[in-house]
Design an enzyme around this catalytic site. Structure first.
Site, PDB file in Angstrom:
ATOM      1  N   GLU A  67      10.329  -0.222   5.059  1.00 29.29           N
ATOM      2  CA  GLU A  67       9.932  -0.103   3.666  1.00 29.29           C
ATOM      3  C   GLU A  67      10.394   1.219   3.075  1.00 29.29           C
ATOM      4  O   GLU A  67      10.716   2.145   3.805  1.00 29.29           O
ATOM      5  CB  GLU A  67       8.405  -0.215   3.570  1.00 29.29           C
ATOM      6  CG  GLU A  67       7.849  -1.475   4.204  1.00 29.29           C
ATOM      7  CD  GLU A  67       8.137  -2.731   3.399  1.00 29.29           C
ATOM      8  OE1 GLU A  67       7.174  -3.440   3.082  1.00 29.29           O
ATOM      9  OE2 GLU A  67       9.319  -2.999   3.115  1.00 29.29           O
ATOM     10  N   ASP A 103      12.904  -4.535  -2.709  1.00 30.87           N
ATOM     11  CA  ASP A 103      12.723  -3.086  -2.782  1.00 30.87           C
ATOM     12  C   ASP A 103      13.754  -2.370  -1.928  1.00 30.87           C
ATOM     13  O   ASP A 103      13.592  -1.209  -1.586  1.00 30.87           O
ATOM     14  CB  ASP A 103      11.303  -2.687  -2.350  1.00 30.87           C
ATOM     15  CG  ASP A 103      10.987  -3.123  -0.919  1.00 30.87           C
ATOM     16  OD1 ASP A 103       9.863  -2.884  -0.451  1.00 30.87           O
ATOM     17  OD2 ASP A 103      11.889  -3.701  -0.263  1.00 30.87           O
ATOM     18  N   ASP A 143      12.232  -8.617  13.206  1.00 27.14           N
ATOM     19  CA  ASP A 143      10.832  -8.276  12.961  1.00 27.14           C
ATOM     20  C   ASP A 143       9.899  -9.446  13.225  1.00 27.14           C
ATOM     21  O   ASP A 143      10.333 -10.563  13.507  1.00 27.14           O
ATOM     22  CB  ASP A 143      10.665  -7.799  11.509  1.00 27.14           C
ATOM     23  CG  ASP A 143      11.457  -8.646  10.517  1.00 27.14           C
ATOM     24  OD1 ASP A 143      11.757  -8.156   9.415  1.00 27.14           O
ATOM     25  OD2 ASP A 143      11.796  -9.813  10.864  1.00 27.14           O
TER      26      ASP A 143
END
Lengths: 275, 406
Positions: A148, A141, A72
């Protein structure tokens, strides 16, 4: 899944680096057949990169015939910014080893057309023959790369808006000013990483413990995207004791019992000097 | 690996196994050079997919920006203030010799001389780049003749001058022109000098205060008009007095215009300034300290009598006196000696000692965008040093121009 539990961060980093080293050397890469490696950024893999640099400096490994694809990069952050992933990779890895710059691929977060950039990246991976080993980390997370919570588990390289958790976690790199943290990033998709022949996830620290629990002891769930790798034929999770704090004692005991088997993957550790 | 550099095909040199002075710290990092300038290797890697053609193993040495000497009157038998028909040979001779002291740029300095000397010498030397032939010339430093009679030091009294016709005309008449002048030292208490300071600064010439009995207000006024340097602090000026610190007071003056720094030259040869005085100045204003050699003809020569300007001097050990007196007339210390002595006497860090000889003089002369640092895009004028700050090798524009013998 292989779950390799080492006592602390340094030992986990070393194990992971040795594994990468052995995989590359066993592959016997050449100009006709490059070893393709997917790479992460962040504080977790830092120790692993340090070890790999050590191995290069001692002459035991070469990255001459290795192609790398990073996971990324932030959107809109100048490439020369000290917190860009280009800067991270240059300072913490590329500048210390012998990789050919033409073989080090990172998504360009400042491309004119981000979608085209993402598609071109997928194309480059395909042209390179796919990823042999994709190394990644896990967010608090449970995200892999910037996939995400809520990301499709078959997603491809694309633009993603960062979740609040991620922005907060990254604020420490931007002077703890939430306003300075980029809000979007280009990221390989869950599907992109799933296409790799092998996936190795590095997880260290107590703050990642809950995410690890969700990723391997609960079901496959797009809210914890790392869980997708439960359906990959060849995944290794390398972690330290602290990262296992939310796991069942039963799980930890089982995999610790297998450590002697898993250790055969890094012992003996190979060297190009022997070739 | 095939060459695929898109910006330039010129060879790229990578200095490895070194500690470089960057961002005011010695960092373990490689230094990359292309076409005589420091190169950004990250840009090279990502933009051009380029890599080094040649690696120079520095074996753990320190790499600092090449030293810059803004006050050097000659050396090795050469006296810059001597009116000869072939000044450039002398300047080139010294320029080549000082490479071994780590100096890559300098300002040939002329002491107070008659107009005939200036008219003859000045036109013969131009600002020029350094190289294998020697250190680069940044322009002349004209120390005098518009200085104070009471603080003439070793300067010949008969050639001192004041501003008669109203400033800059006197200057032009004396020097013959202002081309290739980097700095002028004058005494700001002289009548008409303030407007001269202003004019010189407007023309981009650094103005330095020295050989003067100015009080602090006069000095501050000169700084207000643009003066930015003090020639060999403490020497040839009124001593510090607690009710009128004089020129020395500029180090802590609150009248310095915002954003400007007053620099001061220190001859750190252990003779011109007591180490305690050096420490006082350094502690009061560390960022303004500029190491200068104020080296004279005899630097590099054996003990005995030699010529300086219009006078004769005598070497005794490390001291150089006006012959027959005990008046110091310049030093014979080399720049690297000054760096080592400064570090030792002040207890400063290695980085500070190196910056006093490189970054600070570059900023003083307004050339820090290309000299005095190892920032990307700067001229690759380098000095390789060991931990004791002895010079091992000197590079100009990335090419080795001197190396210490075995």
């Amino acid at each position: 899944m292989r779950l390799v539990i080492l006592e602390d961060y340094d030992l986990a980093s070393e194990w992971a680096a040795k594994y990468i080293r052995n995989r590359i050397i066993q592959f016997k890469p050449s100009a006709e057949r490059y070893f393709t490696l997917g790479l992460p950024t962040g504080s977790t893999p830092y120790g692993c990169y340090q070890k790999l640099i050590e191995f290069y400096r001692s002459g035991d490994i070469s990255f001459k015939y290795v192609k790398t694809f990073n996971m990324d990069e932030y959107v809109g952050l100048p490439r020369a910014h000290p917190e860009s992933y280009h800067s991270y990779m240059w300072n913490n890895f590329f500048k210390h080893i012998d990789i050919d710059p033409a073989n080090a691929h990172i998504l360009d977060g400042n491309a004119e057309d981000l979608e085209t950039e993402c598609q071109a990246y997928e194309q480059k991976i395909a042209e390179a023959g796919g990823i042999e080993l994709f190394v990644g980390g896990i967010g608090p997370d449970g995200h892999i790369a910037f996939n995400e919570p809520g990301s499709s588990l078959v997603s491809r390289t694309r633009v993603k808006t960062l979740a609040k958790d991620t922005i907060v976690a990254n604020a420490r790199f931007f002077g703890n000013d939430l306003n300075k943290v980029p809000t979007m990033a280009l990221t390989v998709g869950v599907g992109t990483v799933m296409d790799a022949k092998e996936v190795m996830i590095l997880i260290t620290g107590a703050h990642k413990a809950f995410a690890l629990y969700k990723a391997i002891e609960e079901g496959v769930n797009h809210m914890w995207t790392v869980s997708a790798f439960q359906q990959h034929p060849r995944t290794i999770f390398v972690c330290d004791e602290d990262a296992t704090l939310e796991l069942r004692v039963k799980t930890v005991k089982y995999f610790k019992g297998l450590l002697h088997v898993h250790n055969r993957l890094v012992d003996p550790v190979l060297s190009i000097k022997d070739q | 690996m095939p060459s695929n550099k898109s910006v330039s095909d010129a060879a790229i040199t990578q200095f490895i196994n070194c500690r470089i002075l960057r961002d005011h710290r010695l960092q373990r990092d490689d230094l990359w050079v292309r076409e005589g300038k420091v190169l950004d290797p990250e840009k090279l890697f990502f933009d051009e997919k380029g890599y080094a053609d040649k690696r120079v193993d520095c074996e753990g040495s320190i790499i600092a920006p090449g030293f810059i000497d803004v006050q050097i009157n000659g050396g090795y038998g050469i006296d810059f203030s001597q009116a000869s028909d072939d000044v450039s040979t002398g300047v080139s001779f010294v320029a080549k010799k000082i490479l071994q002291h780590g100096v890559t740029s300098f300002c040939p300095t002329l002491v107070t001389s008659p107009p005939a000397v200036y008219h003859k010498v000045l036109p013969q030397i131009k600002v020029s780049d350094g190289g294998e032939h020697g250190a680069g010339v940044l322009g002349f430093h004209l120390e005098g003749p518009f200085i104070s009679v009471e603080k003439k030091g070793a300067h010949p009294e008969q050639f001192l001058r004041t501003f008669q016709s109203g400033g800059i005309e006197d200057l032009m008449e004396t020097y013959g022109g202002l081309d290739n002048i980097a700095m002028v030292t004058l005494a700001p208490e002289l009548g008409g000098s303030q407007s001269v300071v202003k004019e010189l600064c407007q023309r981009g010439i650094t103005v330095s205060l020295g050989h003067s009995v100015a009080n602090l207000s006069q000095a501050e006024e000169a700084v207000h008009h643009g003066a930015s340097f003090i020639t060999h602090l403490f020497n040839a000026m009124l001593p510090f007095h607690h009710r009128d610190p004089g020129i020395v007071g500029l180090l802590t003056s609150d009248q310095i215009p915002a954003g400007r720094t007053v620099y001061y030259g220190m001859i750190a040869d252990g003779i011109h300034t007591n180490p305690a005085a050096l420490r006082i100045a350094h502690r009061a204003h560390p960022s303004g300290l500029v190491l200068v050699t104020d080296a004279i003809t005899a630097m590099g020569l054996p003990p005995g009598r030699h010529t300086l300007g219009q006078q004769v001097i005598e070497i005794q050990g490390l001291h150089a006196y006006v012959a027959g007196t005990k008046t110091l007339c310049g030093s014979i210390a080399t720049m690297d000696m000054c760096v080592r002595h400064f570090k030792h006497a002040s207890g400063c860090s290695v980085e500070e000692a190196l910056e006093a000889a490189s970054l600070h003089p570059a900023k003083l002369l307004g050339v820090s965008h290309r000299k005095g640092t190892l920032d990307y895009g700067s001229d690759a004028d380098l000095v390789l040093l060991d931990d004791a700050l002895n010079v091992e090798a000197t590079f100009i524009s990335g090419e080795e121009v001197w190396r210490k013998g075995p």
